[in-house]
Design an enzyme around this catalytic site. Structure first.
Site, PDB file in Angstrom:
ATOM      1  N   LYS A 112       0.821  -1.224   0.000  1.00  0.00           N
ATOM      2  CA  LYS A 112       0.000   0.000   0.000  1.00  0.00           C
ATOM      3  C   LYS A 112       0.850   1.268   0.000  1.00  0.00           C
ATOM      4  O   LYS A 112       0.417   2.318  -0.446  1.00  0.00           O
ATOM      5  CB  LYS A 112      -0.964   0.010   1.195  1.00  0.00           C
ATOM      6  N   HIS A 240       1.730  -3.735  14.837  1.00  0.00           N
ATOM      7  CA  HIS A 240       2.251  -2.588  14.079  1.00  0.00           C
ATOM      8  C   HIS A 240       2.284  -1.414  15.045  1.00  0.00           C
ATOM      9  O   HIS A 240       1.258  -1.048  15.605  1.00  0.00           O
ATOM     10  CB  HIS A 240       1.349  -2.287  12.882  1.00  0.00           C
ATOM     11  N   GLY A 282       6.443   0.587  10.326  1.00  0.00           N
ATOM     12  CA  GLY A 282       6.666   1.748  11.174  1.00  0.00           C
ATOM     13  C   GLY A 282       8.098   2.252  11.123  1.00  0.00           C
ATOM     14  O   GLY A 282       8.412   3.273  11.737  1.00  0.00           O
ATOM     15  N   GLU A 314       6.861  -6.002   8.209  1.00  0.00           N
ATOM     16  CA  GLU A 314       6.080  -5.460   7.082  1.00  0.00           C
ATOM     17  C   GLU A 314       6.471  -4.011   6.800  1.00  0.00           C
ATOM     18  O   GLU A 314       5.628  -3.113   6.867  1.00  0.00           O
ATOM     19  CB  GLU A 314       4.588  -5.517   7.421  1.00  0.00           C
ATOM     20  N   PRO A 315       7.742  -3.752   6.487  1.00  0.00           N
ATOM     21  CA  PRO A 315       8.129  -2.357   6.264  1.00  0.00           C
ATOM     22  C   PRO A 315       7.542  -1.804   4.976  1.00  0.00           C
ATOM     23  O   PRO A 315       7.507  -2.504   3.959  1.00  0.00           O
ATOM     24  CB  PRO A 315       9.657  -2.438   6.159  1.00  0.00           C
ATOM     25  N   GLY A 316       7.060  -0.571   5.019  1.00  0.00           N
ATOM     26  CA  GLY A 316       6.611   0.126   3.818  1.00  0.00           C
ATOM     27  C   GLY A 316       7.505   1.332   3.619  1.00  0.00           C
ATOM     28  O   GLY A 316       8.459   1.311   2.832  1.00  0.00           O
ATOM     29  N   ARG A 317       7.224   2.371   4.392  1.00  0.00           N
ATOM     30  CA  ARG A 317       7.920   3.654   4.283  1.00  0.00           C
ATOM     31  C   ARG A 317       9.445   3.515   4.182  1.00  0.00           C
ATOM     32  O   ARG A 317      10.073   4.133   3.323  1.00  0.00           O
ATOM     33  CB  ARG A 317       7.565   4.488   5.513  1.00  0.00           C
ATOM     34  N   PHE A 358      -3.035  12.901   4.470  1.00  0.00           N
ATOM     35  CA  PHE A 358      -3.259  11.541   4.972  1.00  0.00           C
ATOM     36  C   PHE A 358      -2.155  11.067   5.898  1.00  0.00           C
ATOM     37  O   PHE A 358      -2.370  10.231   6.758  1.00  0.00           O
ATOM     38  CB  PHE A 358      -3.352  10.553   3.802  1.00  0.00           C
ATOM     39  N   ASP A 359      -0.947  11.542   5.677  1.00  0.00           N
ATOM     40  CA  ASP A 359       0.211  10.945   6.334  1.00  0.00           C
ATOM     41  C   ASP A 359       0.988  11.974   7.168  1.00  0.00           C
ATOM     42  O   ASP A 359       2.035  11.669   7.709  1.00  0.00           O
ATOM     43  CB  ASP A 359       1.111  10.321   5.252  1.00  0.00           C
ATOM     44  N   ASP A 402      -9.625  23.980  -4.390  1.00  0.00           N
ATOM     45  CA  ASP A 402      -9.971  23.821  -2.982  1.00  0.00           C
ATOM     46  C   ASP A 402      -8.947  24.531  -2.093  1.00  0.00           C
ATOM     47  O   ASP A 402      -7.733  24.373  -2.270  1.00  0.00           O
ATOM     48  CB  ASP A 402      -9.996  22.326  -2.640  1.00  0.00           C
ATOM     49  N   TYR A 431       3.505   6.676   0.534  1.00  0.00           N
ATOM     50  CA  TYR A 431       2.141   7.202   0.708  1.00  0.00           C
ATOM     51  C   TYR A 431       1.937   8.487  -0.091  1.00  0.00           C
ATOM     52  O   TYR A 431       1.465   9.493   0.424  1.00  0.00           O
ATOM     53  CB  TYR A 431       1.832   7.407   2.191  1.00  0.00           C
TER      54      TYR A 431
HETATM   55  C1  LIG Z   1       0.602   0.399   6.482  1.00  0.00           C
HETATM   56  C2  LIG Z   1       0.997  -0.905   7.037  1.00  0.00           C
HETATM   57  C3  LIG Z   1       2.343  -1.314   7.006  1.00  0.00           C
HETATM   58  C4  LIG Z   1       3.468  -0.420   6.544  1.00  0.00           C
HETATM   59  O1  LIG Z   1       3.741   0.561   7.476  1.00  0.00           O
HETATM   60  P1  LIG Z   1       5.009   1.532   7.338  1.00  0.00           P
HETATM   61  O2  LIG Z   1       4.842   2.493   8.433  1.00  0.00           O
HETATM   62  O3  LIG Z   1       4.933   2.169   5.987  1.00  0.00           O
HETATM   63  O4  LIG Z   1       6.235   0.703   7.478  1.00  0.00           O
HETATM   64  C5  LIG Z   1       2.633  -2.582   7.466  1.00  0.00           C
HETATM   65  N1  LIG Z   1       1.671  -3.414   7.944  1.00  0.00           N
HETATM   66  C6  LIG Z   1       0.379  -3.046   7.990  1.00  0.00           C
HETATM   67  C7  LIG Z   1      -0.623  -4.003   8.509  1.00  0.00           C
HETATM   68  C8  LIG Z   1       0.000  -1.785   7.550  1.00  0.00           C
HETATM   69  O5  LIG Z   1      -1.294  -1.429   7.629  1.00  0.00           O
END
Ligand SMILES: *Cc1c(COP(=O)(O)O)cnc(C)c1O
Length: 456
Positions: A112, A240, A282, A314-317, A358-359, A402, A431
């Site tokens: 995501k 998380h 996170g 589950e790293p995203g950012r 959003f972020d 807007d 994001y």
């Molecule tokens: C959004 C999300 C992540 C990613 O989080 P980051 O802060 O971007 O690392 C991982 N796991 C779950 C379940 C999430 O909803």
């Protein structure tokens, strides 16, 4: 004192705790101890940041090539639209840095955060697995040839049809945090490998998640009892600590809480030993050294290698934020006086800077092109505070009508920006494009120019 001693002293008595209110009482001490641990870390180790500076020449070259081709006087509608430069080399460096700091922890990239196919392919080739939250995200990852074993469907509240879809596509791993979800899973996907998601203390995170998801420790028993009753396959615990987390003690406490669930499942409910701990996301580059040090400490204490528990995350950012640079064009200007003006650019909070809303990010505008010259290297071209070298006070706005579409209410620039200038915003990979909208007729699916900067 070594880190192991610190935690031993403090937590020797807590591992046998079953009364959760007691657990909360020791949290203040935990924080004090971790603060000291992080202080020592600062003195002990060189907390140098990951050197992603070497890519600047290549990022600049990509920006310049594109901007050089566009003339404000003659270009077609939209040719001057905002665009990204994505550095796949940076993603590789970040991934490798993760493996250095957290060798035990297998990352499942949270799609995501940025669902770009090239990123998914790159991470897949590096050996990352994937965290998906919807059918479409699962499709994307499967399309890139990733085996369903490498996917965790980490959404604790799934539509029944999506659960059936996961079952039909052999995506077994998934998370849950409520009894109703377990009944759906029993019905539609009884072979699921389940992770019980617990709530965390995410009060200081940039984006809180535990207000929406995660089972409070007080309610864990009801979920374990339900697992037992339905004969489902619980394989682990997930949490998380909130996106953009800055309080690392929450990582430590969540790991401790997970240990309690592991023990409870085996001792109180006679479930087979849990195999996997999922420490969630996170993480951010800016504080990765600290966060990973705290996580290693917590794992050593509660899930040592000898426990034979696999650790995933589950790293995203962390994996994408610094890999993207956004360039935007100044389309209009309202001059208020000699040193103050309102600047309108062709991307904003409904587009690729939705992260502001959003972020809670605060993108930094830097001058890319002004007065027929490039200024990419001039990192002092911008300041969030009034300083002598940046005398021009601006508010910066996106292209929609807007009033909410504001990038920054107050910022200070070195250059007196004019219509046709280009700005760039570093670190906009997380994001951003994933939530851009075409609101008000501004199509904000920005082109992405990919580069693959050299390794360190
Ligand atoms: C959004 C999300 C992540 C990613 O989080 P980051 O802060 O971007 O690392 C991982 N796991 C779950 C379940 C999430 O909803």
């Amino acid at each position: 004192m070594t880190s192991a001693e610190i935690s031993k002293n403090l937590f020797a008595s807590t591992t046998t705790l079953v009364d959760y209110s007691e657990l909360k009482k020791v949290d203040d001490t935990t924080e004090a101890v971790l603060e000291k641990f992080l202080d020592d870390l600062k003195n002990d180790v060189d907390i140098s940041r990951l050197p992603h500076e070497q890519a600047h020449a290549e990022i600049f070259e990509a920006l310049k090539q594109r901007v050089d081709k566009i003339s404000n006087e003659t270009c077609d509608p939209g040719e001057e639209n905002s665009f990204f430069v994505c550095d796949l080399g940076e993603i590789e460096r970040l991934y490798k840095n993760w493996k250095v700091e957290l060798p035990r922890v297998q990352p499942f990239y949270a799609v995501k955060c940025n669902p770009d196919m090239k990123i998914i392919n790159k991470l897949a080739s590096l050996g990352a697995n994937f965290d998906c939250a919807s059918k479409l995200e699962i499709d994307k990852v499967l399309t890139s040839g990733v085996h369903p074993d490498r996917i965790i469907y980490a959404n604790p509240c799934k539509a029944a049809s999506f659960i059936r879809y996961a079952a039909n596509n052999n995506v077994l791993k998934s998370t849950f945090d409520n009894v109703e979800e377990l009944h759906k899973i029993k019905k539609f996907h009884p072979n699921s490998e389940l992770f019980l998601r617990i709530a965390t203390d995410d009060s200081t995170a940039q984006c809180r998640l535990s207000t929406k998801y995660g089972c409070e420790m007080e309610r864990v028993d009801s979920l374990l009892a339900c697992i037992k009753e339905l004969g489902l396959n619980l394989v682990g615990v997930s949490f998380h600590v909130g996106s953009g987390a800055s309080d690392f003690s929450s990582l430590y406490k969540a790991t401790r809480d997970a240990r309690i669930v592991f023990d409870k499942a085996a001792n109180d409910y006679g479930l087979p030993p849990l195999k996997t701990l999922d420490v969630g996301g996170g993480f951010q580059l800016e504080s990765f050294k600290e966060a990973s040090a705290v996580l290693r400490l917590a794992l050593e204490e509660y899930f040592p290698i000898s426990s034979n528990v696999d650790i995933i995350a589950e790293p995203g950012r962390y994996l994408v934020a610094s890999a993207f640079t956004l360039a935007a064009n100044v389309i209009a200007k309202r001059k208020l006086n000699e040193v103050e003006s309102m600047i309108y650019v062709n991307d904003g909070v409904y587009g690729n800077m939705n992260c502001i809303l959003f972020d809670h990010q605060e993108p930094t505008p830097r001058t890319l092109w002004h007065n027929e010259n490039f200024h990419y290297d001039d990192f002092g071209s911008t300041s969030s505070q009034p300083i002598d070298s940046c005398p021009y006070k601006v508010s910066m706005w996106g292209p929609t009508c807007d009033g909410l579409d504001c990038i920054t209410k107050e910022h200070y620039m070195k250059h007196d920006l004019v219509v046709g200038d280009w700005l760039y915003f570093p670190n906009l990979g997380a994001y951003t494009s994933s939530a851009a909208t075409p609101f008000n007729g501004f199509d904000q699916t920005a082109d992405i120019i990919y580069i693959n900067s050299n390794e360190i």
